[in-house]
Design an enzyme around this catalytic site. Structure first.
Site, short mmCIF file in Angstrom:
data_model
loop_
_atom_site.label_atom_id
_atom_site.label_comp_id
_atom_site.label_asym_id
_atom_site.label_seq_id
_atom_site.Cartn_x
_atom_site.Cartn_y
_atom_site.Cartn_z
N SER A 140 -12.77 54.42 50.81
CA SER A 140 -14.10 54.22 50.24
C SER A 140 -14.76 52.93 50.71
CB SER A 140 -13.98 54.26 48.72
OG SER A 140 -15.25 54.22 48.13
N HIS A 141 -14.97 52.02 49.80
CA HIS A 141 -15.73 50.79 50.09
C HIS A 141 -14.84 49.65 50.55
CE1 HIS A 141 -14.31 51.25 46.06
NE2 HIS A 141 -14.17 49.95 45.99
N ASP A 179 -21.83 53.65 50.83
CA ASP A 179 -20.56 52.97 51.11
C ASP A 179 -19.78 53.63 52.24
OD1 ASP A 179 -19.73 55.29 49.83
OD2 ASP A 179 -18.01 54.30 48.88
N ASP A 200 -17.44 55.90 52.59
CA ASP A 200 -17.32 57.36 52.67
C ASP A 200 -18.55 58.09 52.13
OD1 ASP A 200 -16.67 56.46 50.11
OD2 ASP A 200 -15.46 58.24 49.69
N ASP A 238 -20.13 58.14 49.19
CA ASP A 238 -20.32 58.67 47.84
C ASP A 238 -21.03 57.68 46.91
OD1 ASP A 238 -18.16 56.98 47.68
OD2 ASP A 238 -16.84 58.37 46.62
N ARG A 239 -21.12 56.42 47.31
CA ARG A 239 -21.82 55.45 46.47
C ARG A 239 -23.24 55.20 46.97
NH1 ARG A 239 -17.79 50.61 44.66
NH2 ARG A 239 -16.17 51.99 43.84
N LYS A 288 -19.20 62.11 43.69
CA LYS A 288 -20.45 61.38 43.64
C LYS A 288 -21.08 61.44 45.03
CE LYS A 288 -17.79 57.20 43.73
NZ LYS A 288 -16.92 56.52 42.79
N ARG A 322 -11.94 43.69 35.92
CA ARG A 322 -13.36 43.99 35.79
C ARG A 322 -13.79 43.73 34.36
NH1 ARG A 322 -14.00 46.02 40.68
NH2 ARG A 322 -12.80 47.81 41.45
C1 G1P Z 1 -13.70 51.88 41.16
C2 G1P Z 1 -14.88 52.06 40.23
C3 G1P Z 1 -14.90 53.46 39.68
C4 G1P Z 1 -14.89 54.46 40.83
C5 G1P Z 1 -13.72 54.17 41.77
C6 G1P Z 1 -13.74 55.06 43.00
O1 G1P Z 1 -12.50 52.09 40.45
O2 G1P Z 1 -14.85 51.13 39.18
O3 G1P Z 1 -16.01 53.64 38.86
O4 G1P Z 1 -14.79 55.77 40.37
O5 G1P Z 1 -13.76 52.82 42.19
O6 G1P Z 1 -14.87 54.84 43.79
P1 G1P Z 1 -11.62 50.87 39.91
O7 G1P Z 1 -11.33 49.98 41.07
O8 G1P Z 1 -12.47 50.17 38.89
O9 G1P Z 1 -10.42 51.53 39.31
ZN ZN Z 2 -16.71 55.69 48.18
#
Ligand code: G1P
Ligand code: ZN
Length: 544
Positions: free
Chosen positions: A113-114, A278, A280, A282-283, A377, A497
């Site tokens: 992902s990010h 992001d 991939d 989805d964000r 998403k 967080r």
């Molecule tokens: C984080 C985000 C959450 C999202 C996830 C995947 O997870 O807070 O909302 O679904 O990335 O993109 P976390 O690192 O808080 O577990």
């Molecule tokens: Zn992502």
């Protein structure tokens, strides 16, 4: 077909997190590491013989190698066909779309992902089921259990496939179809949004947009959809070529990491609309000229304006948000008279609600929004939704959000992340909170009085499954909230967080800086959890 059975030893650290298995690249490069996990996925599934698997990734370092390995393992394990995105590229929402459209058995997405990429960056793999959504916990637990006991995997001996050329070829008895990464997804978007109107807006010369693909997966999608199909001028898309290390950046669309975009939108005479997605895809982050839309507000604004968009003009069945997401959308739901569901963090919890037709729109504060069109998403979808609203309302982003606050009140909201803190003190912090929780009710902190405090637990309304320990919530009598949880997606140490929210009904008070508006809550949050003392940090790494 030359199938090899390779003996292996299990790895003990293949527990999928919030969103699949994520590790640093060198971990995945260990001998048999990826193979063990992939075989554990296959071993946890039933009935895939002869069926279709969808495969793609965000283009990060190790994507191509991993795809070749997975293709050969899928062939050895008896899949009938794999649809793989050209160049190994497919965004997470596009994989979800392709699984659904082609009635695939499931899909494998290669992404962290990010998280940053590159030889020293992160890599990840997740499995999606036939509804197009992330595997639910019972599947991910089965995969993890299997990974702890696995003794071998199956792979065929064959030459690597050419991933860049569209078309079909045989790998043993399995067909490999390299497909256009964008086409199915673009068609779905066109079925939901008023493309003529958006195109008119984008090509009018009066409205300027800037889309930052952050050198990640959406580049091909934003070029094809925004610039080609919707006629936005060349240059609308920036950082639009996927790179294995995302150009050295951190492909997370927030105010800190999407700096290029933020600078452009905050310049004098900047564009009217800005968005980023992001790694991939989805964000999403949405900006107006010199104006940031929080993801929680974005979800609520989309819900409030859904009637303006063709795909949603018939109305919403319900909405859902993750627990730490602000309660702005709850107010919209109450006004329209639809249900609003509160789920744990992670997109997988929305799957059942979407499948059962109980929710149409879903969102998380972490820059994720989507609807029942896929089971992930969807960053670009959110961008198109906003563009559709802008095209219809002919107002600025700022006007739309401010009008929204006037109608519903403003939920001031912020998330403070303490990234990469030591695991032990982070666990101590959460344990302390848990032991304190039951005594907090009725306690006063300045003008705030605690109404409730708990460790969020969720019972899925469809299958009755229970997810416990999903974050500590402290709710105050005026509706404000403080939430603490540890990230389930980080790969180094722990990430704490802290989520802060307060409600302001009076529009005379809607122009405060959120950090100011939330200042007392921020102090209380530290006082209750001893964040600074335990993490040794005097401020968060990222504030959004
Ligand atoms: C984080 C985000 C959450 C999202 C996830 C995947 O997870 O807070 O909302 O679904 O990335 O993109 P976390 O690192 O808080 O577990
Ligand atoms: Zn992502």
């Amino acid at each position: 077909m030359n199938i090899h059975s390779i003996s292996t030893q299990p790895f003990t650290d293949q527990k999928p997190g919030t969103s699949g298995l994520r590790k640093q690249v060198p971990v995945f490069q260990q001998r048999h590491y990826l193979e063990n996990f992939v075989q554990s996925i296959f071993d946890s599934l039933e009935g895939y013989q002869g069926q279709t698997l969808v495969l793609g990734g965000d283009g990060r370092y190790y994507n191509r190698q991993a795809i070749q390995i997975i293709l050969k393992m899928a062939a050895a394990n008896g899949f009938g066909r794999v649809l793989v995105g050209q160049g190994g590229i497919m965004s997470t929402p596009a994989v979800s779309c392709v699984i659904r459209k082609h009635q695939a058995f499931g899909g494998i997405i290669l992404s962290a992902s990010h998280n940053p990429g590159g030889p020293e960056g992160d890599f990840g793999i997740k499995y999606n089921i036939s509804n197009g959504g992330p595997a639910p916990e019972k599947v991910t637990s089965a995969i993890y259990d299997r990974s702890k006991a696995i003794e071998g995997y199956k792979i065929i001996e064959a030459a690597d496939r050419d991933l860049d050329k569209l078309g079909s070829s045989q790998l043993g008895t399995m067909t490999v179809e390299v497909i256009d990464s964008v086409a199915d997804y673009a068609q779905l978007m066109e079925s939901l949004f008023d493309f003529d109107r958006i195109s008119e807006l984008l090509s009018s010369g009066k409205f300027r947009a800037c889309m930052d693909s952050m050198h990640a997966v959406t580049g091909p999608y934003t070029h094809a959809i925004l610039q080609q199909r919707l006629r936005a001028p060349a240059g609308t898309v920036i950082n639009g070529t996927p790179l294995e290390d995302f150009g050295g950046g951190h492909p997370d669309p927030n105010l800190v990491y999407a700096r290029d975009l933020v600078e452009i939108l905050y310049k004098e005479n900047g564009p009217d609309f800005g968005a980023a997605s992001d790694g991939d895809g989805d964000r999403n982050m949405i900006l107006g000229r010199k104006f940031f839309v929080t993801p929680s507000d974005s979800l609520a604004v989309l819900a409030a304006n859904a009637k303006l968009v063709p795909g949603y003009s018939a109305g919403l069945a319900g909405v859902a948000r993750s627990m730490p997401t602000s309660q702005a959308v709850d107010r919209v739901a109450a006004q329209i008279g639809i249900d609003c569901y509160e789920t744990p963090t992670g997109w997988k919890f929305f799957g059942n609600l979407l499948d059962a037709g109980k929710a149409t729109l879903c969102g998380e504060e972490s820059f994720g929004t989507s609807s029942n069109h896929v089971r992930e998403k969807d960053g670009l979808w959110a961008v198109l939704f906003w563009l559709n609203i802008l095209a219809v309302k002919q107002q600025s982003v700022e006007q739309i959000v401010k009008e929204f606050w006037q109608t519903y009140g403003r939920n001031y909201y912020s998330r403070h992340d303490y990234e990469g803190v030591e695991t032990d003190p982070a666990n101590t912090l959460m344990a302390n909170l848990r032991s304190k929780m039951s005594d907090l009710k009725g306690q006063k902190f300045g003008e705030y009085e605690v109404e409730y405090s708990d460790d969020f637990s969720y019972t899925d309304p469809i299958d009755g499954s229970i997810s416990q320990k999903q974050g500590i919530r402290i709710g105050f009598t005026d509706g404000s909230r403080i939430v603490y949880r540890l990230s389930g997606t980080g790969t180094k140490g722990a990430t704490l967080r802290l989520y802060l929210e307060s409600y302001e009904p009076d529009s005379a008070n809607h122009d405060k800086d959120p950090q100011q508006a939330l200042a007392s809550l921020i102090t209380i949050a530290d006082e209750v959890a001893q964040i600074r003392t335990l993490t040794g940090r005097d401020k968060p790494t990222v504030i959004t």
